[in-house]
Design a protein around this motif. Structure first.
Motif, PDB file in Angstrom:
ATOM      1  N   ASN A  67       0.929  -1.290  -0.253  1.00 23.61           N
ATOM      2  CA  ASN A  67      -0.058   0.031  -0.031  1.00 23.61           C
ATOM      3  C   ASN A  67       0.419   1.251   0.334  1.00 23.61           C
ATOM      4  O   ASN A  67       0.289   1.775   0.660  1.00 23.61           O
ATOM      5  CB  ASN A  67      -1.215   0.103   0.876  1.00 23.61           C
ATOM      6  CG  ASN A  67      -2.113   1.337   0.996  1.00 23.61           C
ATOM      7  OD1 ASN A  67      -1.926   1.286   0.272  1.00 23.61           O
ATOM      8  ND2 ASN A  67      -2.577   1.778   2.166  1.00 23.61           N
ATOM      9  N   CYS A  68       1.799   1.401  -0.699  1.00 25.82           N
ATOM     10  CA  CYS A  68       2.649   2.528  -1.038  1.00 25.82           C
ATOM     11  C   CYS A  68       3.182   2.552  -2.302  1.00 25.82           C
ATOM     12  O   CYS A  68       2.582   1.891  -3.767  1.00 25.82           O
ATOM     13  CB  CYS A  68       3.944   2.124  -0.412  1.00 25.82           C
ATOM     14  SG  CYS A  68       5.291   3.237  -0.205  1.00 25.82           S
ATOM     15  N   ARG A  69       2.546   3.596  -3.000  1.00 32.31           N
ATOM     16  CA  ARG A  69       3.364   4.596  -3.914  1.00 32.31           C
ATOM     17  C   ARG A  69       3.792   6.038  -4.438  1.00 32.31           C
ATOM     18  O   ARG A  69       3.284   6.518  -3.951  1.00 32.31           O
ATOM     19  CB  ARG A  69       2.090   4.526  -5.419  1.00 32.31           C
ATOM     20  CG  ARG A  69       1.796   4.738  -6.506  1.00 32.31           C
ATOM     21  CD  ARG A  69       1.014   4.891  -7.371  1.00 32.31           C
ATOM     22  NE  ARG A  69       0.411   5.993  -8.317  1.00 32.31           N
ATOM     23  CZ  ARG A  69       1.400   5.733  -9.647  1.00 32.31           C
ATOM     24  NH1 ARG A  69       1.384   4.274  -9.727  1.00 32.31           N
ATOM     25  NH2 ARG A  69       1.168   6.928  -9.788  1.00 32.31           N
ATOM     26  N   CYS A  70       4.976   5.821  -4.831  1.00 33.95           N
ATOM     27  CA  CYS A  70       5.482   7.127  -4.849  1.00 33.95           C
ATOM     28  C   CYS A  70       4.735   8.421  -5.798  1.00 33.95           C
ATOM     29  O   CYS A  70       4.029   7.480  -6.751  1.00 33.95           O
ATOM     30  CB  CYS A  70       7.055   7.395  -6.069  1.00 33.95           C
ATOM     31  SG  CYS A  70       8.184   5.907  -4.950  1.00 33.95           S
ATOM     32  N   SER A  71       4.988   9.821  -5.431  1.00 35.69           N
ATOM     33  CA  SER A  71       3.448  10.233  -5.652  1.00 35.69           C
ATOM     34  C   SER A  71       4.707  10.199  -7.557  1.00 35.69           C
ATOM     35  O   SER A  71       5.842  10.136  -7.261  1.00 35.69           O
ATOM     36  CB  SER A  71       3.986  11.672  -5.238  1.00 35.69           C
ATOM     37  OG  SER A  71       5.220  12.080  -5.496  1.00 35.69           O
ATOM     38  N   SER A  72       3.887  10.447  -8.526  1.00 32.32           N
ATOM     39  CA  SER A  72       4.685  10.105  -9.593  1.00 32.32           C
ATOM     40  C   SER A  72       3.417  11.202 -11.231  1.00 32.32           C
ATOM     41  O   SER A  72       2.271  10.277 -10.741  1.00 32.32           O
ATOM     42  CB  SER A  72       5.778   9.193 -10.278  1.00 32.32           C
ATOM     43  OG  SER A  72       5.066   8.493 -11.205  1.00 32.32           O
TER      44      SER A  72
END
Ligand SMILES: *[C@@H]1O[C@H](CO)[C@@H](O)[C@H](O)[C@H]1NC(C)=O
Ligand SMILES: *[C@@H]1O[C@H](CO)[C@@H](O)[C@H](O)[C@H]1NC(C)=O
Length: 371
Positions: free
Chosen positions: A35-40
């Motif tokens: 449940n982690c996603r870099c801002s992009s």
């Protein structure tokens, strides 16, 4: 004395005033399975195979009049390419809201989310708010909706703040504390996809805004990609028409379709269209232009109108267009209708339609149950 004053100041800068800034995001440490996603601005899959998701979002009090005259006609008969009825998200403010109608909206499959209790008109009120006040405003409204519209709190997971004002990390702390899963209050000129606050956001923080800087693991931001007109960028449709009031239905429709098409021809970042009824009163041909634009977008085989919660679900499991489903949740609910005549803390009277027996007083900050 001098030494100790600056020592106290230093301690405060590092210890009391704020927590630590989040680290830079690295793709290999921030995995969607956790449940982690870099801002992009990168699509999680090959953009040419992805669905173009569009969220129709509403931020006004839910009243029978507005719903029957506008939103039901705009939304209820439309279908997505998979044959399902479309989704949409209602960020519900408290005052004047009819909670029987909110239950209707949820039972159709539209998402019910939170826009605050007071809907205060001053930007400073929101930008300078502490965590306690923000918990009362947003957590309180979650409780009000849950109780009086009879919707399980687990279905109420999103927030859009009044006038897109965040109080930096205070806001996200309050949202996490009150059990929300995502915020959608941060406009962006670049086409960002939703991401989590585990690591530092690379979204630009515009002058006058107070943006989150600390780590809030697993909490999602759904950025609002600015709409672009000849002379302006705007977070809501109406805001792009402050200088334009002489366009034809076709011009308005073409402009709206173009807003979606800009993303559709690029990375297919989800588009949020925030629709306010004052636009219909203030701008000629706006209603007809909007209906025409939605007709044209509805006819496209790769455009899906979905709830904001569904957009985030797709990021967690980014299937291609060929496997995508609208996936509306229709929680089994019930409503025993009551019309309540209640006093606000300042003595003014409000009528409130409720799905449960009337409370003693009008639900408000610090007293969401209306005891
Ligand atoms: C938070 O803000 C409210 C409203 O401005 C104020 O009444 C309250 O004392 C503040 N609470 C804390 C813990 O600072
Ligand atoms: C529409 O309004 C704008 C700004 O008020 C003006 O510059 C433009 O000439 C008008 N166009 C027409 C077709 O009236």
């Amino acid at each position: 004395m001098k030494f100790s004053t600056s020592f106290v100041l230093l301690c405060c800068i590092f210890a009391c005033s704020h927590g630590e800034d989040a680290e830079q995001c690295e793709e290999d440490k921030c995995l969607i399975d956790s449940n982690c996603r870099c801002s992009s601005t990168n699509n999680p899959i090959d953009a040419s195979t992805a669905p173009q998701l569009v969220v129709l979002a509403f931020v006004e009090a839910v009243t029978t009049e507005l719903y029957e005259n506008r939103w039901s006609e705009l939304l209820e008969s439309r279908k997505n390419p998979d044959g399902s009825y479309i989704g949409a998200t209602f960020y519900v403010p408290h005052e004047y809201t009819d909670y029987q109608k909110v239950q209707d909206i949820a039972s159709i499959g539209f998402e019910v989310a939170v826009h605050s209790i007071s809907n205060d008109a001053h930007q400073d009120y929101w930008r300078d708010a502490n965590v306690t006040l923000l918990e009362q405003e947003f957590g309180g409204q979650r409780k009000i909706i849950s109780k009086f519209a009879n919707i399980d709190e687990k279905y109420i997971t999103g927030v859009m703040t009044p006038q897109f004002q965040l109080a930096g990390d205070n806001s996200i702390k309050a949202f996490v504390q009150q059990g929300f899963a995502y915020d959608s209050s941060w406009p962006t000129k670049s086409p960002y996809f939703p991401y989590t606050f585990d690591y530092a956001s690379t979204q630009s923080c515009d002058v006058g805004n107070s943006c989150p800087k600390e780590s809030h693991p697993g909490f999602w931001e759904a950025p609002i990609i600015d709409l672009v007109s000849e002379d302006d960028v705007c977070a809501t449709i109406a805001a792009c028409f402050r200088q334009r009031n002489n366009q034809t239905k076709e011009e308005i429709s073409d402009w709206l379709v173009q807003q979606v098409d800009t993303q559709r021809q690029a990375n297919r970042a989800p588009v949020i269209l925030i629709i306010e009824s004052t636009w219909f009163d203030n701008v000629e041909n706006s209603w007809d232009g909007l209906v025409d634009a939605l007709d044209k977008l509805e006819a496209l085989p790769d455009v899906y109108f979905v709830t904001q919660a569904r957009v985030i679900e797709w990021l967690k499991n980014p299937v291609p267009l060929s496997e995508f489903e609208t996936g509306l949740i229709e929680p089994a609910l019930g409503c025993s209708p009551f019309t309540c005549k209640l006093s606000k803390p300042d003595g003014t009277i409000r009528y409130m339609n409720s799905c449960v027996q009337c409370p003693k007083s009008y639900p408000w900050l610090g007293n969401p149950e209306g005891n």
